[in-house]
Design a protein around this motif. Structure first.
Motif, mmCIF file in Angstrom:
data_model
loop_
_atom_site.group_PDB
_atom_site.id
_atom_site.type_symbol
_atom_site.label_atom_id
_atom_site.label_comp_id
_atom_site.label_asym_id
_atom_site.label_seq_id
_atom_site.Cartn_x
_atom_site.Cartn_y
_atom_site.Cartn_z
ATOM 1 N N ASP A 191 107.605 1.297 64.335
ATOM 2 C CA ASP A 191 106.911 0.329 63.497
ATOM 3 C C ASP A 191 106.150 -0.583 64.448
ATOM 4 O O ASP A 191 106.728 -1.468 65.083
ATOM 5 N N PRO A 192 104.836 -0.370 64.565
ATOM 6 C CA PRO A 192 104.054 -1.154 65.519
ATOM 7 C C PRO A 192 104.054 -2.652 65.202
ATOM 8 O O PRO A 192 103.762 -3.475 66.074
ATOM 9 N N GLU A 193 104.415 -3.009 63.942
ATOM 10 C CA GLU A 193 104.415 -4.421 63.542
ATOM 11 C C GLU A 193 105.768 -5.085 63.829
ATOM 12 O O GLU A 193 105.919 -6.291 63.596
ATOM 13 N N ASN A 194 106.765 -4.304 64.271
ATOM 14 C CA ASN A 194 108.104 -4.876 64.460
ATOM 15 C C ASN A 194 108.073 -6.007 65.485
ATOM 16 O O ASN A 194 107.500 -5.872 66.561
ATOM 17 N N ILE A 195 108.725 -7.116 65.128
ATOM 18 C CA ILE A 195 108.849 -8.246 66.062
ATOM 19 C C ILE A 195 110.288 -8.271 66.559
ATOM 20 O O ILE A 195 111.233 -8.309 65.767
ATOM 21 N N VAL A 196 110.429 -8.265 67.878
ATOM 22 C CA VAL A 196 111.748 -8.142 68.507
ATOM 23 C C VAL A 196 112.429 -9.513 68.565
ATOM 24 O O VAL A 196 111.797 -10.517 68.875
ATOM 25 N N THR A 197 113.724 -9.557 68.240
ATOM 26 C CA THR A 197 114.503 -10.796 68.334
ATOM 27 C C THR A 197 115.244 -10.811 69.683
ATOM 28 O O THR A 197 115.293 -9.789 70.375
ATOM 29 N N GLU A 200 118.063 -8.316 69.546
ATOM 30 C CA GLU A 200 117.510 -6.953 69.491
ATOM 31 C C GLU A 200 117.126 -6.476 70.895
ATOM 32 O O GLU A 200 117.392 -5.334 71.272
ATOM 33 N N LEU A 201 116.521 -7.379 71.659
ATOM 34 C CA LEU A 201 116.110 -7.042 73.025
ATOM 35 C C LEU A 201 117.331 -6.594 73.836
ATOM 36 O O LEU A 201 117.302 -5.592 74.555
ATOM 37 N N MET A 202 118.429 -7.333 73.658
ATOM 38 C CA MET A 202 119.657 -7.037 74.401
ATOM 39 C C MET A 202 120.246 -5.685 73.955
ATOM 40 O O MET A 202 120.556 -4.828 74.777
ATOM 41 N N PHE A 203 120.385 -5.486 72.631
ATOM 42 C CA PHE A 203 121.013 -4.252 72.134
ATOM 43 C C PHE A 203 120.133 -3.038 72.420
ATOM 44 O O PHE A 203 120.631 -1.985 72.830
ATOM 45 N N ALA A 204 118.835 -3.168 72.208
ATOM 46 C CA ALA A 204 117.935 -2.045 72.463
ATOM 47 C C ALA A 204 117.965 -1.695 73.953
ATOM 48 O O ALA A 204 117.943 -0.516 74.322
ATOM 49 N N GLY A 205 118.095 -2.720 74.803
ATOM 50 C CA GLY A 205 118.184 -2.507 76.247
ATOM 51 C C GLY A 205 119.435 -1.728 76.632
ATOM 52 O O GLY A 205 119.471 -1.040 77.654
ATOM 53 N N GLN A 206 120.473 -1.827 75.802
ATOM 54 C CA GLN A 206 121.724 -1.083 76.047
ATOM 55 C C GLN A 206 121.673 0.308 75.410
ATOM 56 O O GLN A 206 122.664 1.022 75.388
ATOM 57 N N GLY A 207 120.539 0.645 74.819
ATOM 58 C CA GLY A 207 120.384 1.972 74.201
ATOM 59 C C GLY A 207 120.991 2.067 72.811
ATOM 60 O O GLY A 207 121.170 3.178 72.281
ATOM 61 N N ILE A 208 121.347 0.928 72.210
ATOM 62 C CA ILE A 208 121.951 0.949 70.871
ATOM 63 C C ILE A 208 120.828 1.024 69.830
ATOM 64 O O ILE A 208 119.907 0.196 69.863
ATOM 65 N N PRO A 209 120.872 2.012 68.916
ATOM 66 C CA PRO A 209 119.802 2.100 67.912
ATOM 67 C C PRO A 209 119.772 0.871 67.006
ATOM 68 O O PRO A 209 120.810 0.365 66.585
ATOM 69 N N ILE A 210 118.585 0.420 66.723
ATOM 70 C CA ILE A 210 118.380 -0.747 65.840
ATOM 71 C C ILE A 210 118.221 -0.219 64.412
ATOM 72 O O ILE A 210 117.427 0.697 64.159
ATOM 73 N N LYS A 211 119.010 -0.784 63.508
ATOM 74 C CA LYS A 211 118.954 -0.364 62.102
ATOM 75 C C LYS A 211 118.188 -1.421 61.308
ATOM 76 O O LYS A 211 118.314 -2.620 61.585
#
Ligand SMILES: C[S@@+](CC[C@H](N)C(=O)[O-])C[C@H]1O[C@@H](n2cnc3c(N)ncnc32)[C@H](O)[C@@H]1O
Length: 221
Positions: A191-197, A200-211
């Motif tokens: 989603d190109p419009e997604n704004i990261v919190t 989210e930055l921390m979890f995505a950095g750990q490879g955890i999928p964002i739901k």
């Protein structure tokens, strides 16, 4: 994650024109508080406001309210908002921040406030069964949000937590929300419009999928 005390947060918020000390006084009057009329979006548990600052920057015609319990994180949110709006060369005049317990959110918002969208990003998953009622997406809370969401109003919810994601689908359906979209891997879907919190930055950095779930409230006539 516990936030270190920030001695500067309270004094800066006390001087901030968009920090609302008594949000109960604005119940039913939020539309008039902003200098310009516009859609009204509310973020529950805005934390340090990384998401808030970016969404406020991108959408000057939308009015926002960020709510969090902690004055320390709200202090950081104020600084992030000031920086984002400063970079655009404008005042932060489409945002209000307040320190309030979301469990009591109906004391500060009502139907007249015409909330078009609610953001709930990475709220506490409260994993123990006896604590589920404290989840910001529990049916008990969703019924409160229904009192002030306008017809067709939406909830945009993101989490790293699979149990909370699955339970929230259930809570939304049980309370009559229409699920418009759901994904257990937002980044795979894209989603190109997604704004990261910040979380989210921390979890995505750990490879955890964002739901993510987007759901609509259709008021029954
Ligand atoms: C895990 S953080 C997420 C922050 C941010 N939304 C993000 O995605 O990075 C949850 C935030 O919700 C706030 N919070 C939790 N329960 C709350 C409540 N009942 N009322 C107000 N704020 C609450 C906490 O203070 C914290 O800042």
């Amino acid at each position: 994650m516990r936030m270190r005390k920030k001695a500067w947060a309270r004094p800066e918020l006390a001087e901030c024109p968009y920090f609302i000390e008594e949000p109960q006084a604005l119940k039913g009057k939020w539309q008039e508080w902003f200098p310009r009329r516009g859609p009204f979006h509310v973020e529950l548990g805005c934390g340090k406001g990384v998401f808030t600052a970016e969404i406020v920057r991108r959408n000057p015609a939308i009015n926002y309210l960020g709510i969090d319990l902690s004055m320390d994180v709200l202090g950081s949110a104020r600084r992030n908002i000031e920086q984002a709006c400063g970079e655009e060369g404008r005042m932060a005049d489409n945002i209000a921040l307040t320190a309030f317990d979301i469990e009591r959110v109906t004391e500060i918002l009502e139907e007249k406030d015409q909330v078009e969208r609610l953001y709930i990003n990475f709220c506490n998953p409260w994993p123990k069964g006896k604590h589920h009622k404290k989840r910001l997406t529990h049916t008990r809370q969703l019924e409160k949000y229904q009192t002030f969401l306008q017809d067709g109003g939406e909830i945009w919810f993101k989490t790293d937590n699979t149990d909370l994601y699955l339970a929230t689908q259930r809570y939304l359906t049980e309370t009559g929300f229409e699920i418009l979209s759901q994904t257990n891997d937002l980044y795979a879907q894209g989603d190109p419009e997604n704004i990261v919190t910040e979380h989210e930055l921390m979890f995505a950095g750990q490879g955890i999928p964002i739901k993510r779930i987007i759901a609509r409230w259709n008021r029954r006539k």
